[in-house]
Design a protein around this motif. Structure first.
Motif, PDB file in Angstrom:
ATOM      1  N   MET A 146     -62.237  21.018  38.912  1.00  0.00           N
ATOM      2  CA  MET A 146     -63.024  21.127  40.138  1.00  0.00           C
ATOM      3  C   MET A 146     -62.418  20.212  41.202  1.00  0.00           C
ATOM      4  SD  MET A 146     -65.455  23.324  40.196  1.00  0.00           S
ATOM      5  CE  MET A 146     -66.721  22.878  41.381  1.00  0.00           C
ATOM      6  N   LEU A 184     -60.348  21.387  44.247  1.00  0.00           N
ATOM      7  CA  LEU A 184     -60.952  21.880  45.487  1.00  0.00           C
ATOM      8  C   LEU A 184     -60.960  20.805  46.565  1.00  0.00           C
ATOM      9  CD1 LEU A 184     -63.975  23.663  43.816  1.00  0.00           C
ATOM     10  CD2 LEU A 184     -61.845  24.686  44.591  1.00  0.00           C
ATOM     11  N   GLU A 206     -59.183  18.355  48.966  1.00  0.00           N
ATOM     12  CA  GLU A 206     -57.850  18.278  49.533  1.00  0.00           C
ATOM     13  C   GLU A 206     -57.204  16.934  49.222  1.00  0.00           C
ATOM     14  OE1 GLU A 206     -57.647  20.012  53.592  1.00  0.00           O
ATOM     15  OE2 GLU A 206     -56.106  18.465  53.776  1.00  0.00           O
ATOM     16  N   ILE A 225     -59.373  28.958  37.282  1.00  0.00           N
ATOM     17  CA  ILE A 225     -60.578  29.780  37.154  1.00  0.00           C
ATOM     18  C   ILE A 225     -60.950  29.921  35.669  1.00  0.00           C
ATOM     19  CG2 ILE A 225     -61.567  32.052  37.650  1.00  0.00           C
ATOM     20  CD1 ILE A 225     -60.779  30.852  40.227  1.00  0.00           C
ATOM     21  N   PHE A 257     -74.366  19.839  38.334  1.00  0.00           N
ATOM     22  CA  PHE A 257     -74.196  18.844  39.382  1.00  0.00           C
ATOM     23  C   PHE A 257     -75.382  17.891  39.478  1.00  0.00           C
ATOM     24  CE2 PHE A 257     -71.571  22.435  40.214  1.00  0.00           C
ATOM     25  CZ  PHE A 257     -70.408  21.927  40.739  1.00  0.00           C
ATOM     26  N   LYS A 307     -77.246  17.072  42.181  1.00  0.00           N
ATOM     27  CA  LYS A 307     -78.381  17.676  42.863  1.00  0.00           C
ATOM     28  C   LYS A 307     -78.494  19.109  42.356  1.00  0.00           C
ATOM     29  CE  LYS A 307     -79.592  18.652  47.583  1.00  0.00           C
ATOM     30  NZ  LYS A 307     -78.663  19.429  48.390  1.00  0.00           N
ATOM     31  N   ASN A 362     -78.456  22.779  42.229  1.00  0.00           N
ATOM     32  CA  ASN A 362     -77.955  23.679  43.269  1.00  0.00           C
ATOM     33  C   ASN A 362     -78.064  25.140  42.880  1.00  0.00           C
ATOM     34  OD1 ASN A 362     -75.990  23.537  41.317  1.00  0.00           O
ATOM     35  ND2 ASN A 362     -74.278  23.550  42.721  1.00  0.00           N
ATOM     36  N   TYR A 387     -75.454  35.733  37.358  1.00  0.00           N
ATOM     37  CA  TYR A 387     -74.299  35.635  38.261  1.00  0.00           C
ATOM     38  C   TYR A 387     -72.987  35.343  37.522  1.00  0.00           C
ATOM     39  CZ  TYR A 387     -71.350  34.047  42.112  1.00  0.00           C
ATOM     40  OH  TYR A 387     -70.321  33.895  42.990  1.00  0.00           O
ATOM     41  N   ASP A 402     -56.162  26.491  56.236  1.00  0.00           N
ATOM     42  CA  ASP A 402     -56.084  25.031  56.190  1.00  0.00           C
ATOM     43  C   ASP A 402     -56.471  24.499  57.569  1.00  0.00           C
ATOM     44  OD1 ASP A 402     -55.434  22.415  56.160  1.00  0.00           O
ATOM     45  OD2 ASP A 402     -53.285  22.702  55.822  1.00  0.00           O
ATOM     46  N   LYS A 452     -56.620  21.710  58.861  1.00  0.00           N
ATOM     47  CA  LYS A 452     -55.891  20.599  59.472  1.00  0.00           C
ATOM     48  C   LYS A 452     -54.545  21.041  60.031  1.00  0.00           C
ATOM     49  CE  LYS A 452     -58.039  16.641  57.362  1.00  0.00           C
ATOM     50  NZ  LYS A 452     -58.343  16.870  55.934  1.00  0.00           N
ATOM     51  N   GLU A 494     -72.637  22.944  48.195  1.00  0.00           N
ATOM     52  CA  GLU A 494     -73.094  22.981  46.802  1.00  0.00           C
ATOM     53  C   GLU A 494     -73.137  24.417  46.274  1.00  0.00           C
ATOM     54  OE1 GLU A 494     -76.075  20.620  48.551  1.00  0.00           O
ATOM     55  OE2 GLU A 494     -74.056  19.836  48.808  1.00  0.00           O
ATOM     56  N   GLN A 524     -69.595  25.305  45.407  1.00  0.00           N
ATOM     57  CA  GLN A 524     -69.188  24.560  44.214  1.00  0.00           C
ATOM     58  C   GLN A 524     -69.836  25.148  42.971  1.00  0.00           C
ATOM     59  OE1 GLN A 524     -68.422  20.634  44.123  1.00  0.00           O
ATOM     60  NE2 GLN A 524     -67.263  20.877  46.006  1.00  0.00           N
ATOM     61  N   LYS A 535     -62.424  32.456  44.446  1.00  0.00           N
ATOM     62  CA  LYS A 535     -62.782  32.117  45.812  1.00  0.00           C
ATOM     63  C   LYS A 535     -63.346  33.334  46.546  1.00  0.00           C
ATOM     64  CE  LYS A 535     -61.576  28.804  49.062  1.00  0.00           C
ATOM     65  NZ  LYS A 535     -60.666  27.957  49.749  1.00  0.00           N
ATOM     66  N   THR A 576     -66.806  34.126  45.456  1.00  0.00           N
ATOM     67  CA  THR A 576     -67.722  33.142  46.027  1.00  0.00           C
ATOM     68  C   THR A 576     -68.051  33.479  47.477  1.00  0.00           C
ATOM     69  OG1 THR A 576     -66.824  31.473  44.554  1.00  0.00           O
ATOM     70  CG2 THR A 576     -68.021  30.687  46.484  1.00  0.00           C
TER      71      THR A 576
END
Ligand SMILES: Nc1ncnc2c1ncn2[C@@H]1O[C@H](COP(=O)(O)OP(=O)(O)OP(=O)(O)O)[C@@H](O)[C@H]1O
Ligand SMILES: [Mg+2]
Lengths: 302, 299
Positions: free
Chosen positions: A95, A98, A100, A123, A133, A135, A137, A149, B110, B112, B182, B185, B194, B197
């Motif tokens: 994870m 993800l 940067e 993946i 997590f 919190k 979610n 899902y 990206d 940036k 969240e 994630q 991706k 998602t």
């Protein structure tokens, strides 16, 4: 302190054509904090970390972690804020990719396969190693769809989704509370129920390992107790790694505990997280080998 | 003890300089109300005058009649249908393009990288470019393609799409940004790709925001006359537009034309058509507000 576990080779993952398999650690090389104890008793390690450094850009957040996560065991990661517990946890199922600039050096292996090798698909790693997590979610969908899902997106072969949803919610000790409102939004559940739903959602894809980052820190004591019971239940089938700030919780649920701390790097002055001691929970809490561990668990530090 | 308690009481009861009831705050409040009143007053006056001016022609003839040389026989049928055609085509052109561009910029690119930052800056600037420039752009584009008759539905839609594309992109990006990380994630941690998602979590969660922004952008396009006039907007249309290559007129163009005629009857007609346009605009804005309130997520 660090030299005894040094891996000899400093490997970073910047596309240098790696495809390592059969990476295994000599358990006797794992630092327990006590020269007289090794971790040869860790049963059938599912994940092994060998000389792991984790960077955010040029900042080294975690340095030289070597440890094992045994099958069907609960391993707790404890330590003061900022010592890199979440960072290490996130890198156990990629994870951290993800974020940067995040980068892992050293070896993190899943059943002996280097997880960061070039031919490994992150993946697929996450399908085997799920994550819960801090919190809760849940997705803005129905309770049913939250559970369904994962199997849907991963293309899991499921005979009856209804049966799977029931099985998984039962497993997560949530079925009785939600069986009459599966079609309702998950947002209508209490925080504790939402967190159990997130656990249900995670086990629905049939992972082997579940990573939990302070899963109870947003919950009241009763909801916390339920999650802890659930963790005990799940241990029969899953390997669990849990980050917690609650020492009692670590003592209650974990088979093994790793204590981390952060100390300023000699060269850069950055506060870098490091593993101090890793042992059976009972040993670590009753006979800590390191002064820093003792100070921390007795509340004198951090 | 008593003195500190007194001081504390005095501190919260006294009319201190910055207190809520000081003269300065009251004057400021009054000014705020005054500005609001002026803005509101202008709007009400406008609507009331137009409604009064056009009252005589707010009849079925307005909706069924075509353009005619005498005001009594003329109606806005062709203009209403023309507006519907052009705005519908604009929506079809803009929504997929704008949403796709926003998804790319927000979820995949990206942020940036200098190129994407330049893009972002340009999109923001494009949103502020005057409408007539887009008319010129569409005109040039159609001329380049060798199109002779530029006053066709697709041409008008092209100009209006260019006009609102930046607005749609910006609104969609904001809606995507409002979806908490969240959610992404959680989806990725289950082994979703991706794409899955974005497609199954982020985008559905952002739909209310996207719909609101898009409808508001389209209602801006509905009220535009300048870029269409530049394409040679027709003013005398006696047929229903029936396709992308059909000639057309729209409500703003028709109103613009009628207002310029010498006969008083046409002025009345223009006012009546303005009422129709206002009603359409208000309906679209109301729909946007309804969608926002009804489907908005409370995270
Ligand atoms: N996304 C990030 N980018 C840059 N630095 C980060 C990032 N996340 C964490 N860090 C840094 O890495 C170090 C370890 O952070 P981490 O969140 O892993 O600590 P933690 O042990 O989980 O703390 P806590 O107990 O407060 O959750 C900290 O110095 C933190 O500032
Ligand atoms: Mg943390």
């Amino acid at each position: 302190m660090t030299s005894e576990t040094s891996t000899g080779q400093d490997t970073t993952h910047t596309g240098n054509g790696r495809a390592q398999t059969g990476v295994h650690i000599d358990p006797s090389a794992v630092k327990t904090g006590r020269p007289d104890r090794s971790l040869s008793d860790v049963p059938d390690p599912v994940i092994e970390c060998k000389g792991v450094d984790i960077f955010y850009g040029s900042f080294r957040a975690v340095s030289d972690v070597t440890m094992l996560f045994g099958r069907n065991e609960i391993t707790a990661l404890i330590g003061p804020s900022g010592c890199g517990k979440s960072t290490l946890l996130r890198s156990l199922n990629r994870m951290n990719d993800l974020i940067e600039g995040a980068r892992v050096a050293g070896v993190i292996a899943y059943h002996g396969q280097d997880m960061y090798a070039d031919d490994v698909d992150p993946i697929e790693v996450r399908r085997k190693i799920g994550m819960v997590f801090q919190k809760p979610n849940p997705f803005p969908k129905s309770i049913y769809d939250n559970v369904a899902y994962g199997p849907r997106v991963t293309g899991m072969k499921v005979d009856s989704m209804d049966d799977l949803v029931e099985e998984v919610l039962t497993r997560a000790a949530l079925w009785d509370e939600v069986k009459d409102k599966l079609g309702q939004s998950a947002y209508g559940l209490s925080g504790g129920q939402q967190q159990r739903l997130c656990i249900a959602r995670t086990i629905a894809t049939r992972p082997e390992v579940i990573l939990m980052d302070e899963p109870c820190s947003a919950l009241d004591p009763i909801a916390t107790a339920k999650i802890e019971d659930l963790m005990h239940e799940l241990r029969d089938d899953y390997t669990i790694v849990v980050v917690t700030h609650n020492m009692q919780q670590a003592a209650r649920v974990a088979d093994r505990t790793a204590f981390f701390t952060a100390r300023p790097d000699e060269q850069t002055g950055d506060r870098t997280g490091m593993l101090v001691e890793f042992d059976r929970t009972t040993v670590l809490f009753t006979k800590p080998a390191d002064k820093r561990t003792e100070d921390y668990i007795s509340g004198r530090f951090g | 003890m008593a003195t500190t308690a007194d001081a504390a009481r005095a501190a919260i009861t006294g009319r201190a300089r910055g207190g809520e009831r000081s003269t300065r705050s009251l004057v400021f409040l009054l000014l705020l109300w005054l500005s609001l009143l002026i803005a509101f007053g202008v709007l009400v006056t406008l609507i009331v005058t137009i409604a009064q001016d056009g009252a005589g022609r707010l009849d079925s003839g307005l909706l069924t009649g075509y353009s005619a040389s005498v005001p009594e026989e003329a109606g806005a049928r062709a203009a209403i249908l023309g507006s519907a055609w052009v705005i519908g085509t604009t929506a079809v052109l803009t929504i997929p393009l704008g949403v796709a561009a926003a998804i790319h910029l927000e979820e995949f690119a990206d942020k940036k990288h200098w190129f994407n930052r330049l893009l972002e800056l340009n999109i923001q600037n494009l949103a502020a470019v005057p409408a007539i420039i887009y008319g010129m752009l569409a005109l040039g584009f159609l001329a380049l393609l060798g199109v002779q008759n530029k006053n066709v539905v697709i041409g008008g839609a092209l100009a209006l799409s260019l006009l609102i594309l930046p607005v749609v992109i910006i609104a969609t990006r904001e809606a995507l940004r409002a979806v908490p990380d969240e959610i992404r994630q959680g989806s990725l941690a289950l082994g979703a790709t991706k794409w899955q998602t974005v497609w199954r979590q982020t985008l559905p969660s952002a739909v209310p925001g996207i719909a609101t922004g898009t409808i508001l952008a389209l209602s801006r396009a509905l009220g535009e006359a300048a870029p269409l006039l530049l394409l040679g907007g027709l003013v005398y249309v006696t047929f229903d537009p029936n396709g992308l290559l059909s000639g057309f007129t729209t409500l703003p163009i028709q109103i613009f034309n009628w207002t310029g005629r010498p006969q008083a009857g046409f002025h009345e007609l223009a006012a009546a058509a303005s009422v129709v346009l206002l009603v359409l605009l208000l309906a679209m804005n109301a729909l946007a507000i309804f969608i926002r309130n009804r489907y908005q997520h409370r995270w």
